[in-house]
Structure formats: structure tokens, C-alpha cells
Write a protein that holds these residues in place. Structure first.
Motif, PDB file in Angstrom:
ATOM      1  N   GLY A  34      56.423  41.842  42.636  1.00  0.00           N
ATOM      2  CA  GLY A  34      57.571  42.915  41.920  1.00  0.00           C
ATOM      3  C   GLY A  34      57.793  43.246  43.056  1.00  0.00           C
ATOM      4  O   GLY A  34      59.398  43.594  43.445  1.00  0.00           O
ATOM      5  N   ARG A  35      56.772  44.201  43.858  1.00  0.00           N
ATOM      6  CA  ARG A  35      57.870  45.469  45.344  1.00  0.00           C
ATOM      7  C   ARG A  35      57.777  44.110  46.529  1.00  0.00           C
ATOM      8  O   ARG A  35      58.696  44.291  47.206  1.00  0.00           O
ATOM      9  CB  ARG A  35      56.341  45.617  45.392  1.00  0.00           C
ATOM     10  CG  ARG A  35      56.142  47.210  44.711  1.00  0.00           C
ATOM     11  CD  ARG A  35      54.595  47.855  45.557  1.00  0.00           C
ATOM     12  NE  ARG A  35      53.459  47.451  46.001  1.00  0.00           N
ATOM     13  CZ  ARG A  35      52.581  47.509  44.980  1.00  0.00           C
ATOM     14  NH1 ARG A  35      52.658  48.385  43.688  1.00  0.00           N
ATOM     15  NH2 ARG A  35      51.492  46.388  45.451  1.00  0.00           N
ATOM     16  N   ILE A  36      57.281  42.717  46.285  1.00  0.00           N
ATOM     17  CA  ILE A  36      57.805  42.297  47.504  1.00  0.00           C
ATOM     18  C   ILE A  36      59.413  41.576  47.152  1.00  0.00           C
ATOM     19  O   ILE A  36      60.128  41.462  47.915  1.00  0.00           O
ATOM     20  CB  ILE A  36      56.738  40.836  47.751  1.00  0.00           C
ATOM     21  CG1 ILE A  36      55.796  41.162  48.220  1.00  0.00           C
ATOM     22  CG2 ILE A  36      57.737  39.413  48.257  1.00  0.00           C
ATOM     23  CD1 ILE A  36      54.325  40.005  48.246  1.00  0.00           C
ATOM     24  N   LEU A  37      59.333  40.727  46.065  1.00  0.00           N
ATOM     25  CA  LEU A  37      60.665  40.767  45.189  1.00  0.00           C
ATOM     26  C   LEU A  37      61.948  42.199  45.133  1.00  0.00           C
ATOM     27  O   LEU A  37      63.168  41.874  45.986  1.00  0.00           O
ATOM     28  CB  LEU A  37      61.085  40.076  43.835  1.00  0.00           C
ATOM     29  CG  LEU A  37      60.206  38.928  44.063  1.00  0.00           C
ATOM     30  CD1 LEU A  37      59.360  38.748  42.570  1.00  0.00           C
ATOM     31  CD2 LEU A  37      60.551  37.743  44.683  1.00  0.00           C
ATOM     32  N   ALA A  39      61.514  43.891  47.253  1.00  0.00           N
ATOM     33  CA  ALA A  39      61.956  44.207  48.507  1.00  0.00           C
ATOM     34  C   ALA A  39      63.021  43.359  49.512  1.00  0.00           C
ATOM     35  O   ALA A  39      64.204  43.111  49.946  1.00  0.00           O
ATOM     36  CB  ALA A  39      60.232  44.311  49.620  1.00  0.00           C
ATOM     37  N   ALA A 142      56.853  42.955  53.396  1.00  0.00           N
ATOM     38  CA  ALA A 142      56.427  43.678  52.115  1.00  0.00           C
ATOM     39  C   ALA A 142      54.517  42.597  52.105  1.00  0.00           C
ATOM     40  O   ALA A 142      53.435  43.187  51.742  1.00  0.00           O
ATOM     41  CB  ALA A 142      57.245  43.479  51.596  1.00  0.00           C
TER      42      ALA A 142
ATOM     43  N   ILE B  10      56.961  50.867  54.767  1.00  0.00           N
ATOM     44  CA  ILE B  10      57.582  49.830  54.903  1.00  0.00           C
ATOM     45  C   ILE B  10      58.435  49.660  53.561  1.00  0.00           C
ATOM     46  O   ILE B  10      60.125  49.381  53.928  1.00  0.00           O
ATOM     47  CB  ILE B  10      56.512  48.827  54.873  1.00  0.00           C
ATOM     48  CG1 ILE B  10      55.475  49.053  55.899  1.00  0.00           C
ATOM     49  CG2 ILE B  10      57.098  47.643  54.796  1.00  0.00           C
ATOM     50  CD1 ILE B  10      56.030  49.476  57.254  1.00  0.00           C
ATOM     51  N   TYR B  11      57.989  50.197  53.140  1.00  0.00           N
ATOM     52  CA  TYR B  11      58.852  50.093  51.579  1.00  0.00           C
ATOM     53  C   TYR B  11      60.220  51.164  51.964  1.00  0.00           C
ATOM     54  O   TYR B  11      61.260  51.075  51.503  1.00  0.00           O
ATOM     55  CB  TYR B  11      58.198  50.267  50.140  1.00  0.00           C
ATOM     56  CG  TYR B  11      57.639  48.795  50.197  1.00  0.00           C
ATOM     57  CD1 TYR B  11      58.167  47.488  49.564  1.00  0.00           C
ATOM     58  CD2 TYR B  11      55.840  49.228  50.017  1.00  0.00           C
ATOM     59  CE1 TYR B  11      57.363  47.002  49.751  1.00  0.00           C
ATOM     60  CE2 TYR B  11      55.418  47.810  49.467  1.00  0.00           C
ATOM     61  CZ  TYR B  11      55.785  47.278  49.533  1.00  0.00           C
ATOM     62  OH  TYR B  11      55.620  45.653  48.563  1.00  0.00           O
ATOM     63  N   ILE B  14      62.938  50.140  53.644  1.00  0.00           N
ATOM     64  CA  ILE B  14      63.433  48.832  53.131  1.00  0.00           C
ATOM     65  C   ILE B  14      64.774  48.840  52.575  1.00  0.00           C
ATOM     66  O   ILE B  14      65.811  48.661  52.718  1.00  0.00           O
ATOM     67  CB  ILE B  14      63.127  47.965  52.742  1.00  0.00           C
ATOM     68  CG1 ILE B  14      61.809  46.388  54.138  1.00  0.00           C
ATOM     69  CG2 ILE B  14      63.475  47.372  51.752  1.00  0.00           C
ATOM     70  CD1 ILE B  14      61.060  45.562  53.128  1.00  0.00           C
ATOM     71  N   GLU B  15      63.856  50.290  52.090  1.00  0.00           N
ATOM     72  CA  GLU B  15      64.855  50.577  50.981  1.00  0.00           C
ATOM     73  C   GLU B  15      65.978  51.957  51.303  1.00  0.00           C
ATOM     74  O   GLU B  15      67.790  51.430  51.232  1.00  0.00           O
ATOM     75  CB  GLU B  15      64.661  51.560  49.891  1.00  0.00           C
ATOM     76  CG  GLU B  15      63.221  50.354  48.559  1.00  0.00           C
ATOM     77  CD  GLU B  15      63.141  50.748  47.421  1.00  0.00           C
ATOM     78  OE1 GLU B  15      62.336  52.090  47.221  1.00  0.00           O
ATOM     79  OE2 GLU B  15      61.828  49.850  47.648  1.00  0.00           O
ATOM     80  N   LEU B 202      67.673  42.567  39.673  1.00  0.00           N
ATOM     81  CA  LEU B 202      66.772  41.918  40.353  1.00  0.00           C
ATOM     82  C   LEU B 202      66.321  40.319  39.403  1.00  0.00           C
ATOM     83  O   LEU B 202      66.280  39.407  39.761  1.00  0.00           O
ATOM     84  CB  LEU B 202      66.287  42.442  41.089  1.00  0.00           C
ATOM     85  CG  LEU B 202      64.596  41.497  41.461  1.00  0.00           C
ATOM     86  CD1 LEU B 202      65.350  40.308  42.797  1.00  0.00           C
ATOM     87  CD2 LEU B 202      63.497  42.342  42.377  1.00  0.00           C
ATOM     88  N   ILE B 206      65.596  35.910  38.809  1.00  0.00           N
ATOM     89  CA  ILE B 206      64.685  35.245  39.257  1.00  0.00           C
ATOM     90  C   ILE B 206      64.332  33.945  38.009  1.00  0.00           C
ATOM     91  O   ILE B 206      64.355  34.597  36.973  1.00  0.00           O
ATOM     92  CB  ILE B 206      63.378  36.220  39.245  1.00  0.00           C
ATOM     93  CG1 ILE B 206      63.139  37.480  39.923  1.00  0.00           C
ATOM     94  CG2 ILE B 206      61.565  35.797  38.608  1.00  0.00           C
ATOM     95  CD1 ILE B 206      62.169  38.592  40.396  1.00  0.00           C
TER      96      ILE B 206
END
Lengths: 214, 214
Positions: A34-37, A39, A142, B10-11, B14-15, B202, B206
Motif C-alpha cells: 500500500g505504501r509503495i503504491l 508513493a 519506497a 522518504i515518504y 515524496i508527499e 488510487l 489498481i
């Protein structure tokens, strides 16, 4: 806004991230996926078009078909190296781990998303694909901080992948991404260690005010 | 390999990273520029081809020419929005800060680098440009942690930029990047706040195992 420690973490992940081709079968925690997507979805995109989709593949049957498509392409490409001293080196390289990795993600780019006149894409159409590449780079960083290995496979004919995943003709399957845990996370790029290609000197790639001006 | 704090950093970057169009004239520390370019050079690249070059532009005269090329393209594009309710909104958007930013970087992609049969690019030629996009995303994240704002301008004709920067015909000037300090670093994408485009869900992007399968 960012502390020294945070800054160092960013440079650490940018420098240690590697393209991986060998995976363990251990499952990936769902919250990490979930966190990778997320990102990926926070990548920049031209005209905010967000042209990406993600097909998550865990089915062994589908993975087997994708691995078949990649292997077919690998064998076809070998022919282009046959009069080259690199041929045997090419054949010895492991170029994908599609069947090993617990998760494959086909990342696609929809050039029609956002309508006919997407801001910025109007001038440079390939910015849709470049936006998708930014999303993939976010996924890579990520994955790396999650302790997961990721590999980007580009050995296939898009038409094969479209057939296998039932992707509409106007959608571009730009990357097959393998994600999983690994035993070997090398310090240098695999193609550098294998003496396939050298890292270039950054200094030689920089010019001042005009092309060619050092 | 990565601590919880590093992962969060990192997150966070990215955000929070945003595409910026307004810059202050304050100079950028040279070591920050060095780190941003190192981050670019540590991007992944297909067949390890490292197809990028960086033309660093600080000359006011050259910046003025690039801003002229971008403005010419902006005015031309306005015509494509003329029967659209978005026309006046388009004209009110600030799409570049090329003359304001203390540094412009033209990022290029050399499709011939690494010879005729680059591993992986042999199958999907546009992976060279996608590799260059990964380098640009690294620059963006690095700029953000350095407290610097970055904007990616894709409003120009490549032939104009080639003429201005004396770039050879086979080299692709894929992006004009503006870097500098800013007073305004928004929380949401500028095009989202301007109601030009919405952030997509998101979840809707998917699929599982096949296209269209939720």
C-alpha cells in the motif's frame, strides 16, 4: 522543513537503491505494498494527468505467461549479440526474476487520460511516459526503505503483455516490476559488477550555459 | 537497513514535493547543486546507459532566450484552448519561472549512448527517456530536502531549445528545470488548487491479475 537526518536518509536511499533480479518467495506485508503504491501515486505528472495504472499480479499462472514472454524476447535479442564478444556474457546475465518474486506489478501509461489537451503534454507528448517513470522511481525508493528488492523488466513485446493481461490497445504497458525480499542486495549496479557497462564520470556530463561548454 | 525515522523521511519528501513556478533570486549553495546532480546520476537506467546530460544555465541572456521560447509556445497553445471554457483559466496560470529562478538546468537524453544494442532498450526504446525521468525525479526529491523549489517546464519546441543551447540534433532536450528558493511551497499541486485537474482515487487505478479486475 527537513532535518539533517532526513536529508541524509534521502541521499542514502537514492544511492543504495539497486535493480534486483533474484527474489525469495516470502510474502510481502500488504501495508508495505500500500505504501509503495501511494508513493507511486504521489509522483509528479504533466498537467497533473496521473496517467498510471497498476496491475498487481500474484497468480502463478499469469506470472508464468509473463516469464514466457520475457524469455522469448531474451532469446530473440541474443541473436542481435551473436557476432559480438558480448554474446556469452549476455546469455549468462540473469535478466528477470518474474517467476520467483511474490509480486509482479505491470505499470501502464494511459496517453488519453485528462483529455486531448493535457497541459504541457500538448508540447512534449512523451511527458506522459516520463511521468509514469517518476512514479516507478518513487516505487523503487519506497521498496528500498521497506527492505524490499525491486527489479524493472523491459524485456518483452508490449503486444504479448497486452494479450496476457487483457490491456486495451491504447494503454501502454511500460514496465514489469518484480518486488520481493532478497538475499543479495549488491552495493554496485549488477551490470557494473558484471563488467557490462561502467559508471560514467558525472563531471563529464555537465555543461555550462551551452552544450559542450565545460 | 533503514530505520523507522529514515523510512518516514522518504515518504515525507515524496508527499511534500511540489512543482513550483515562483522563485526568489537568492543564490543556491554550490554544494547543494552538487548533491542534486549526484542524486540524478544515481538514478536507475536501462542497460546502465546513463543517457543524461545536464546543461547548467546561469546566464541571464540564455535564460531570457529560453523564457522567450516557452512564452511563444504558451501563446501558441492558448489557441488550442480558445473554444474551451478553460481558455481564460489557462491564460491565468503561471506556467514557468525561467527568468526568476537563479538556476535553470536543461536535462537531455542521448539515445545513442551505450551503442546500438543497449540491454533492455533494445526491446522498449523509450526506456532511455524513462531513465532520464527517474533522474529528474531524484533531482526533485533532492531539491525538496535541500529546502529548494524545483519546477519542470515542458512548454517549448525542442528545436528552439536545441538552437539556443547549441544541442546536437540527435540529443533530446527533454526538460527545462528551474531551481531556486521560494516563498510559497504549497501543500497541494498547483493544478489541483487551481481546479484544473483533480487527484484521482488510487484505489480505482489498481487492478488484480488482469486489466479491469478490481
Amino acid at each position: 522543513m527537513f532535518s539533517k537526518e532526513e536529508r541524509e536518509a534521502i541521499y542514502k536511499v537514492i544511492e543504495t537503491r539497486r535493480d534486483i533480479r533474484s527474489f525469495k518467495s516470502d510474502p510481502i506485508p500488504i501495508d508495505a505494498i500500500g505504501r509503495i503504491l501511494e508513493a507511486a501515486h504521489h509522483a509528479p505528472s504533466v498537467g497533473f494527468m496521473q496517467p498510471w495504472n497498476f496491475v498487481l499480479i500474484e497468480s502463478d499462472e499469469v506470472k508464468k505467461q509473463l516469464a514466457w514472454a520475457a524469455d522469448k524476447e531474451r532469446r530473440a535479442l541474443t541473436i542481435h549479440y551473436e557476432e559480438d564478444e558480448r554474446a556469452s556474457k549476455f546469455l549468462s546475465l540473469k535478466i528477470e526474476g518474474l517467476k520467483e518474486a511474490p509480486l509482479t506489478i505491470c505499470v501502464t501509461c494511459d496517453p488519453t487520460r485528462g483529455g486531448s489537451h493535457v497541459l504541457g503534454r500538448n508540447s512534449i507528448p512523451e511527458t506522459d511516459m516520463m511521468s509514469t517513470a517518476c512514479a516507478i522511481q518513487n516505487m523503487w525508493l519506497a521498496s528500498c526503505v521497506e527492505g524490499l528488492a525491486m527489479g524493472w523488466v523491459s524485456f518483452y513485446k508490449k503486444s504479448d503483455v497486452r494479450d496476457i493481461l487483457v490491456i486495451p490497445p491504447h494503454i501502454d504497458p511500460v514496465a514489469l516490476i518484480s518486488i520481493g525480499y532478497t538475499d543479495v542486495y549488491p552495493k554496485a549496479p549488477i551490470l557494473e559488477s558484471a563488467n557490462w557497462e561502467k559508471r560514467r564520470s558525472l563531471q563529464n556530463l555537465i555543461f555550462k550555459d551551452k552544450w559542450g561548454n565545460k
